[in-house]
Write an enzyme that holds these catalytic residues in place. Structure first.
Site, PDB file in Angstrom:
ATOM      1  CG  HIS A  49      -0.339   0.022   2.533  1.00  9.32           C
ATOM      2  ND1 HIS A  49       0.306  -1.057   3.077  1.00  9.32           N
ATOM      3  CD2 HIS A  49      -0.241   1.007   3.466  1.00  9.32           C
ATOM      4  CE1 HIS A  49       0.756  -0.761   4.286  1.00  9.32           C
ATOM      5  NE2 HIS A  49       0.445   0.489   4.543  1.00  9.32           N
ATOM      6  CG  HIS A 100       0.091   4.281   5.023  1.00 11.86           C
ATOM      7  ND1 HIS A 100      -0.662   3.505   5.877  1.00 11.86           N
ATOM      8  CD2 HIS A 100      -0.654   5.381   4.760  1.00 11.86           C
ATOM      9  CE1 HIS A 100      -1.822   4.108   6.122  1.00 11.86           C
ATOM     10  NE2 HIS A 100      -1.837   5.247   5.444  1.00 11.86           N
ATOM     11  CG  ASP A 156       4.629   2.664   7.565  1.00 13.08           C
ATOM     12  OD1 ASP A 156       3.790   3.047   6.723  1.00 13.08           O
ATOM     13  OD2 ASP A 156       4.351   1.865   8.477  1.00 13.08           O
ATOM     14  CG  HIS A 157       4.011  -0.500   4.543  1.00 16.75           C
ATOM     15  ND1 HIS A 157       4.043  -1.865   4.724  1.00 16.75           N
ATOM     16  CD2 HIS A 157       3.582   0.027   5.711  1.00 16.75           C
ATOM     17  CE1 HIS A 157       3.632  -2.154   5.954  1.00 16.75           C
ATOM     18  NE2 HIS A 157       3.349  -1.025   6.572  1.00 16.75           N
ATOM     19  CG  HIS A 165      -4.017  -0.484   6.201  1.00 23.91           C
ATOM     20  ND1 HIS A 165      -3.931  -0.318   7.566  1.00 23.91           N
ATOM     21  CD2 HIS A 165      -2.958   0.197   5.674  1.00 23.91           C
ATOM     22  CE1 HIS A 165      -2.881   0.437   7.849  1.00 23.91           C
ATOM     23  NE2 HIS A 165      -2.272   0.757   6.719  1.00 23.91           N
ATOM     24  CG  ASP A 218       0.445  -1.851   7.785  1.00 22.42           C
ATOM     25  OD1 ASP A 218       1.194  -2.727   8.268  1.00 22.42           O
ATOM     26  OD2 ASP A 218       0.753  -0.657   7.724  1.00 22.42           O
ATOM     27  CG  HIS A 253      -2.389  -1.164  11.927  1.00 26.39           C
ATOM     28  ND1 HIS A 253      -1.448  -1.711  11.079  1.00 26.39           N
ATOM     29  CD2 HIS A 253      -2.188   0.180  11.886  1.00 26.39           C
ATOM     30  CE1 HIS A 253      -0.704  -0.752  10.560  1.00 26.39           C
ATOM     31  NE2 HIS A 253      -1.134   0.409  11.039  1.00 26.39           N
ATOM     32  CG  HIS A 267       4.099  -3.182  10.695  1.00 29.30           C
ATOM     33  ND1 HIS A 267       3.187  -2.574  11.521  1.00 29.30           N
ATOM     34  CD2 HIS A 267       4.380  -2.284   9.723  1.00 29.30           C
ATOM     35  CE1 HIS A 267       2.927  -1.364  11.079  1.00 29.30           C
ATOM     36  NE2 HIS A 267       3.648  -1.154   9.979  1.00 29.30           N
TER      37      HIS A 267
END
Length: 720
Positions: A64, A66, A68-69, A154, A175, A394, A416
């Protein structure tokens, strides 16, 4: 035989942030996500990419959009030697382009150091152009890897990846959310059981309160702040949970007229473009949004104003208001500037509505410190209200445990999540699985960054029977032989008949004709003797050529042929290349070389000289010639008796011979001194011989007779 599957976290191993995992199995290397840590700047926030060779990565799967990904993607594609393929869903690519562009501008606004700027605008565009798109439930094959995406809830476009490789299956959740909210569907549960489940553990063993309770607390906190004249700051990321919270608050304002004079601002340059993306992919949202789209645009808010640009210092905040501002971790940008301005006033409030990552200001203020450090570095009191209501998409412990139980994997790897939360989740799962039989308990690991997890699997070997081999009226019986060609490609095997190769594979039938020219100066009869001794059923054909007789021998039903006489001094060996044909041809070449070099062949092909020397005397010379002819005849008979001895010795090793003029007796002995066979040969003249064979072993006697008969034939004109 065992196969080793390994997983190494390069990020998000016992932490939240910079999700990045490397999966290796059967020669394939797969990277799962490539995020950045929001708590660190520049290079420090990257995954540990120095521990791998990027050019060895075959496929990168991004779950996805975000940061942090996915935020390290341009760095990987443009500043390393990465050459693999990149896959993500349509909404993920659309939103990611907006988010990464905004992230880059934010770094430039904050005058980040040159080494902390991970990519340029041109590099970002080049990276985006390399992305390949995947739809939910559409299978993609790359080498030996097959994978498809499942809806993960998510955020818009988020997916899980189901992967199959070398007969094994892996599910990576990224996530995910098991709760349907105002605009997104809950995550799907696959209908197959994976060998390995790589699952998030963000909330450990925490349980969310019910959704109505959380919404009531969220709207109640906002109302409490604004009704006392304060400003309520809601730090959010530009896309993701922000859209959910906007829908909730706009609906609450509609239901409460006394609040409608209080403005709600969405302070983001991405707001209008983000909402257009959401409108574009409304078909990927839940039934509520799809039904509403037929009437009106649910993302066209009545009470929320979009501030495309906001100058914090000139922003009119004299009255109560609600401001959604990014970024969500309060590390920089508009949300940090507004926080620094409003933190000291007790009338104001900050509402953290998502998961707060360690080493960020959002996480720090949740502990209610008395002072905080502003973006400019000065200390100031923290007097405003700080509240936390989890709208993080989450799974909590109950949802995660239920999902894991339904999926029923053989191995579980937790990623994670903070170390303590992850450890509590692992303990809870281990306790839960104690109720299961030992052979049905999965392994559970929670590796830190850079710690490799190795899983052993027994190698599976199976093949599908296809085509005419499978389309038979009756089932094959046990023990019945089924013949076909097995074709293996990307760890998948199929068995088809040769006629079906072109239908079910890209292969075609073909053959290779081989021909060798071997120097040969022997006689055809000599070669015939050797071939018959080695092979059964040798066929011989003779034809007349330009330069004389041509002899052709065929072996093993015509698989191999030997031609003599077509070219002077050369034997031609021809065969269709095959495992059996190649072996036979090799042996024939060896026989050709042996047939013209052994002592037996030399004797077979030698001829005595019968030409008398010239002499001027009449009568004495005639007597001398006759004497020489008699001597020559005797010598020839003796030579042939010795030839028989030589041939028998080559066949039976221990052979004693007694020669008496034109007669000979051969005794074939065993390992001891026992006489197995007695052979007597008596030459009447040089062309005719009487042979008798005496042996108690009838089969041995017949073999000896055949051997002498073949020798006599090769040494024609002897007649036995």
């Amino acid at each position: 035989m065992e196969d080793i599957m390994s997983l190494t976290p390069l990020g998000a191993g016992q932490e939240v942030g910079r999700s990045c995992h490397v999966l290796e199995f059967r020669g394939m290397t797969i990277m799962l996500d490539i995020g950045i840590h929001p708590g660190y700047d520049g290079m420090n926030g990257l995954p540990f990419l120095d521990r791998i060779e990027p050019d060895q990565i075959d496929v990168l799967l991004v779950t996805h959009f975000h940061l942090d990904h996915a935020a390290s993607l341009p760095y990987l594609t443009e500043r390393t030697n990465f050459k693999g393929r990149i896959f993500m869903t349509h909404p993920t690519k659309s939103v990611l382009r907006l988010l990464l562009g905004d992230y880059l501008r934010l770094l430039q606004m904050n005058n980040a150091k040159a080494e902390d700027v991970l990519y340029t605008e041109a590099e970002l565009q080049s990276c985006i152009n390399k992305i390949e798109l995947i739809d939910y439930h559409t299978t993609v094959t790359v080498g030996g890897l097959s994978f498809h995406a499942l809806n993960a809830g998510h955020v818009l476009g988020a997916c899980m990846f189901w992967m199959e490789l070398g007969g094994r299956s892996v599910l990576y959740t990224g996530d995910y959310s098991m709760e349907q909210d105002r605009h997104l569907m809950a995550a799907e549960i696959p209908d197959q059981k994976p060998d390995l489940l790589i699952v998030e553990s963000t909330y450990g063993v925490q349980a969310h309160t019910s959704r109505p309770e959380r919404e009531a607390r969220f709207t109640g906190t906002v109302e409490r702040v604004v009704t006392r004249g304060g400003r309520c700051l809601i730090p959010v990321f530009a896309l993701g949970r922000a859209q959910e919270l906007l829908l909730i608050l706009d609906e609450y304002w509609q239901a409460n007229p006394h609040l409608q004079k209080i403005p709600i601002y969405y302070a983001s340059k991405l707001a209008s473009r983000a909402l257009r993306v959401y409108q574009t992919y409304a078909n990927m949202m839940n039934a509520r949004i799809r039904a509403q789209m037929d009437i009106s645009n649910p993302f066209s808010f009545r009470f929320i104003q979009n501030l495309k640009s906001i100058d914090v210092h000139n922003f009119d905040d004299s009255g109560p208001s609600v401001v959604f501002a990014s970024p969500g971790m309060l590390q920089s940008g508009v949300s940090r500037q507004l926080f620094d301005r409003w933190a000291a006033d007790p009338k104001n409030g900050v509402l953290i509505a998502g998961y707060a990552v360690e080493h960020t200001l959002a996480k720090e203020i949740m502990a209610q410190p008395k002072e905080v450090v502003s973006l400019e570095g000065r200390r100031q009191p923290l007097n405003c209200l700080v509240d936390y209501v989890s709208f993080s998409a989450h799974v909590d412990f109950v949802q995660n445990r239920s999902f894991i139980t339904q999926v029923a994997p053989r191995h579980i790897i937790l990623v994670h999540g903070q170390k303590d939360e992850m450890g509590r989740l692992k303990s809870a799962l281990v306790h839960m699985y104690k109720q299961y039989p030992e052979n049905k308990r999965p392994t559970i690991t929670m590796p830190p960054n850079l710690q490799e997890v190795k899983l052993k699997f027994a190698r599976r070997r199976s093949a599908k029977v296809m085509g005419t081999l499978a389309n038979r009226e009756d089932e094959p019986q046990e023990g019945e032989k089924v013949e076909g060609i097995m074709v293996t490609n990307s760890f998948s095997s199929k068995i088809v008949s040769p006629d079906d190769l072109a239908t079910y594979t890209p292969l075609r039938l073909g053959s290779i004709s081989s021909k060798l020219h071997v120097p040969f100066c022997g006689a055809a009869t000599t070669l015939e003797l050797f071939l018959n001794e080695m092979y059964h059923g040798v066929k011989k054909y003779e034809t007349e050529g330009i330069e004389g007789s041509i002899t052709n021998f065929e072996l093993q039903g015509g698989k191999v042929s030997v031609t003599i006489g077509q070219s002077a001094g050369v034997a031609i060996v021809e065969w269709e290349a095959s495992p059996a044909g190649d072996v036979i041809a090799d042996s024939v070449v060896a026989l050709l070389l042996h047939a013209q070099s052994s002592s037996a062949s030399i004797r077979l092909t030698s001829k005595p000289c019968r030409h008398p020397r010239e002499n001027n005397s009449d009568e004495p010379n005639e007597k001398k010639v006759k004497s020489e002819e008699i001597s020559s005849e005797e010598n020839l008979i003796e030579s042939r008796l010795r030839l028989f001895h030589s041939i028998l010795k080559e066949q039976y090793s221990n052979v004693e011979a007694t020669l008496e003029g034109t007669k000979a007796t051969y005794e074939i002995q065993g390992d001891g001194e026992d006489i197995l066979c007695i052979v007597k040969v008596d030459f009447v003249d040089e062309m005719n011989a009487q042979v008798s064979v005496e042996s108690e072993d009838e089969e041995l006697g017949l073999r000896v007779q055949d051997c002498l008969r073949n020798t006599a034939t090769a040494a024609a004109p002897i007649r036995v």
